[in-house]
Design a protein around this motif. Structure first.
Motif, short mmCIF file in Angstrom:
data_model
loop_
_atom_site.label_atom_id
_atom_site.label_comp_id
_atom_site.label_asym_id
_atom_site.label_seq_id
_atom_site.Cartn_x
_atom_site.Cartn_y
_atom_site.Cartn_z
N LYS A 45 71.04 -3.89 2.22
CA LYS A 45 70.37 -3.62 3.50
C LYS A 45 70.61 -2.18 3.93
N ARG A 46 71.83 -1.71 3.73
CA ARG A 46 72.14 -0.31 4.06
C ARG A 46 71.29 0.63 3.22
N GLU A 47 71.12 0.28 1.96
CA GLU A 47 70.27 1.08 1.07
C GLU A 47 68.81 1.05 1.54
N ALA A 48 68.34 -0.14 1.94
CA ALA A 48 66.96 -0.27 2.43
C ALA A 48 66.74 0.58 3.68
N ILE A 49 67.71 0.58 4.59
CA ILE A 49 67.59 1.40 5.81
C ILE A 49 67.56 2.88 5.44
N LYS A 50 68.41 3.27 4.51
CA LYS A 50 68.46 4.68 4.10
C LYS A 50 67.13 5.16 3.53
N PHE A 51 66.59 4.43 2.56
CA PHE A 51 65.37 4.89 1.90
C PHE A 51 64.12 4.69 2.77
N SER A 52 64.10 3.63 3.57
CA SER A 52 62.95 3.42 4.45
C SER A 52 62.92 4.46 5.56
N THR A 53 64.09 4.85 6.04
CA THR A 53 64.16 5.91 7.04
C THR A 53 63.71 7.24 6.45
N LEU A 54 64.12 7.51 5.23
CA LEU A 54 63.69 8.73 4.54
C LEU A 54 62.18 8.73 4.35
N ASP A 55 61.63 7.58 3.98
CA ASP A 55 60.17 7.46 3.80
C ASP A 55 59.43 7.79 5.09
N SER A 56 59.83 7.20 6.20
CA SER A 56 59.12 7.44 7.46
C SER A 56 59.33 8.86 7.98
N THR A 57 60.52 9.42 7.76
CA THR A 57 60.80 10.77 8.23
C THR A 57 59.93 11.79 7.50
N VAL A 58 59.84 11.67 6.18
CA VAL A 58 58.99 12.58 5.39
C VAL A 58 57.53 12.44 5.81
N ALA A 59 57.08 11.20 5.97
CA ALA A 59 55.68 10.96 6.35
C ALA A 59 55.37 11.54 7.72
N LEU A 60 56.30 11.40 8.67
CA LEU A 60 56.06 11.90 10.02
C LEU A 60 56.12 13.42 10.09
N TRP A 61 56.86 14.06 9.18
CA TRP A 61 56.81 15.52 9.13
C TRP A 61 55.44 16.00 8.65
N PHE A 62 54.84 15.25 7.73
CA PHE A 62 53.45 15.55 7.34
C PHE A 62 52.52 15.42 8.55
N ALA A 63 52.73 14.35 9.34
CA ALA A 63 51.91 14.16 10.53
C ALA A 63 52.10 15.30 11.52
N LEU A 64 53.33 15.79 11.66
CA LEU A 64 53.60 16.93 12.54
C LEU A 64 52.81 18.16 12.09
N LEU A 65 52.81 18.42 10.79
CA LEU A 65 52.09 19.58 10.27
C LEU A 65 50.59 19.47 10.52
N ILE A 66 50.04 18.25 10.34
CA ILE A 66 48.60 18.06 10.56
C ILE A 66 48.25 18.23 12.03
N ASN A 67 49.03 17.58 12.92
CA ASN A 67 48.77 17.71 14.35
C ASN A 67 48.88 19.16 14.81
N SER A 68 49.92 19.83 14.33
CA SER A 68 50.09 21.25 14.68
C SER A 68 48.90 22.05 14.19
N ALA A 69 48.43 21.75 12.98
CA ALA A 69 47.30 22.50 12.41
C ALA A 69 46.04 22.32 13.24
N ILE A 70 45.79 21.11 13.75
CA ILE A 70 44.60 20.88 14.57
C ILE A 70 44.66 21.74 15.83
N LEU A 71 45.81 21.73 16.51
CA LEU A 71 45.94 22.53 17.73
C LEU A 71 45.90 24.02 17.43
#
Length: 433
Positions: free
Chosen positions: A239-265
């Motif tokens: 479970k600790r491993e699942a939290i670690k990798f799932s958190t990494l997955d969402s963090t990387v994905a949301l940084w992509f979202a940040l770049l796209i949102n920033s690019a639009i503005l």
């Protein structure tokens, strides 16, 4: 029964050691969540903010994204530690009346989100092919067929499609940023918060809309459920491993979202604000002005194609979120096509009414308003999420540490406070008219 039982624990996780194999096995849910952060509602708020105030609201995008990373991390912890999603936890913890109210509020948020996605996709079809907006709205109501076909093939197919669409949006806006030749000094300054954002009621309204477009309430329910599509072993270590990798997955994905949102503005600020076009709030107007102002013929077409990808990727996740909250809050399971049709009809009716009675020029303001509605609903999902993940009886060893509790409650109070301030400012404005 778990939500989305047909895909629950359906994706195997390799038992062998190796960072990249584990990372790839857990990668996917974060990108399904991230598409909600780059949907057409975000486009409307970012374009309006960039054209009106230049780079100043980049700080709001950054702050909203950091809050989103924190809250999606809590969703991962809740889903993995308890084996239940946020909607199920609410049904178990609160009275039936409170649970019902929370479900209604969440359904309103999903309808507001789906409205933005429906309208954004229809606008993209109009810009690309000249299809009347009314017909585009009706045509987009049939996209349930795509979701049903993908669900039958497996959850990985949905994830692969969404990742492809997010990548398409990112590449399109990378090109747009290059074409717009922005002021990088102004961009850097824009990421630093300014007191004017709170003092200027119009700027505050757009800031709230950006917050609502970025940190979406239904995404919290969605993520806490789809993180459980991975078949980890039910041990503390795994479970600790699942939290670690799932958190990494969402963090990387949301940084992509940040770049796209920033690019639009950034594109809106560099193209419209610097040329004196301060009132560009309609996506259609942005499309018409991009190529002439940039001097690049393909700029408008690239913009419209990215908008279509944005609307179609977001609508997939809104459907899944609707299914999750209905199953979680009401313990009621409908056939996916029935649930999808119900969600789409709720968004379809106001979209057609708006276009027919108020005209196509009203769509931009309504898109921004839909994101403000999302922001006002946000506290009703965030506060229970923080409560549950801070409760040792529910979370056990995975309970939020003290620093995370402090930070989570600070974010929850900030969101509630900013929304309360907006309501106060709006009420004062009406009374003084």
């Amino acid at each position: 029964m778990p939500s989305l039982s047909e895909v629950h624990r359906s994706i195997p996780v390799p038992s062998v050691k190796g960072f990249w194999r584990k990372f790839l096995a857990y990668a996917g849910p974060g990108y399904l969540v991230s598409v909600g952060y780059v949907d057409p509602g975000n486009w409307a708020t970012d374009i309006a903010g960039g054209s009106k105030f230049g780079y100043a609201l980049l700080s709001v995008i950054l702050l909203s994204n950091l809050m989103a990373i924190l809250l999606q991390t809590l969703c991962v912890r809740l889903g993995v530690a308890t084996g239940r999603d946020l909607a199920q936890m609410c049904r178990e913890a609160f009275s039936p009346r409170v649970s019902f109210i929370l479900w209604v509020l969440c359904e309103l948020a999903i309808a507001a989100c789906d409205f933005a996605e429906l309208l954004g996709s229809a606008i993209a079809l109009q810009l690309l092919f000249g299809l009347p907006l009314v017909w585009g709205v009706c045509l987009m109501g049939l996209d349930v067929i795509v979701l049903l076909l993908l669900q039958k093939k497996g959850f990985r197919y949905i994830e692969a499609l969404v990742i492809t669409l997010v990548g398409t949006i990112a590449l399109c806006f990378l090109a747009e940023v290059i074409f717009s030749r922005p002021d990088f000094g102004g961009i850097l300054q824009g990421y630093f918060p300014k007191a004017e954002i709170v003092q200027n009621s119009e700027m505050l309204y757009l800031a709230i809309a950006i917050l609502g477009a970025t940190v979406m309430p239904h995404n919290l329910y969605l993520h806490s459920a789809i993180v459980q599509t991975r078949a980890w072993e039910p041990t503390i270590e795994k479970k600790r491993e699942a939290i670690k990798f799932s958190t990494l997955d969402s963090t990387v994905a949301l940084w992509f979202a940040l770049l796209i949102n920033s690019a639009i503005l950034i594109v809106a600020a560099a193209t419209f604000h610097t040329s004196g076009h301060y009132e560009v709030a309609e996506i259609q107007d942005a499309y018409k002005l991009l190529s002439p102002l940039m001097g690049v013929g393909a700029a408008s077409a690239i913009f419209a194609f990215a908008l279509l990808a944005s609307g179609q990727s977001s609508t997939l996740t809104a459907t899944l979120a609707g299914q999750i909250v209905m199953e979680g809050f009401l313990n009621l399971r409908l056939r996916p096509w029935v649930r999808r049709l119900a969600t789409r009809l709720i968004a379809l009716v106001p979209a057609l009414i708006t276009i027919i009675f108020f005209g196509e020029q009203s769509t931009g303001k309504l898109l921004v308003f839909s994101q403000v509605v999302l922001s006002l609903q946000l506290s009703f999902a965030v506060i229970p999420l923080v409560m549950f993940t801070s409760d040792r009886r529910l979370m056990g060893t995975f309970v939020n540490p003290f620093w995370l509790k402090l930070l989570s409650w600070a974010v929850a109070l900030l969101i509630a406070g900013v929304n309360a301030w907006l309501l106060w400012e709006t009420a004062i404005g009406w009374l003084t008219r």
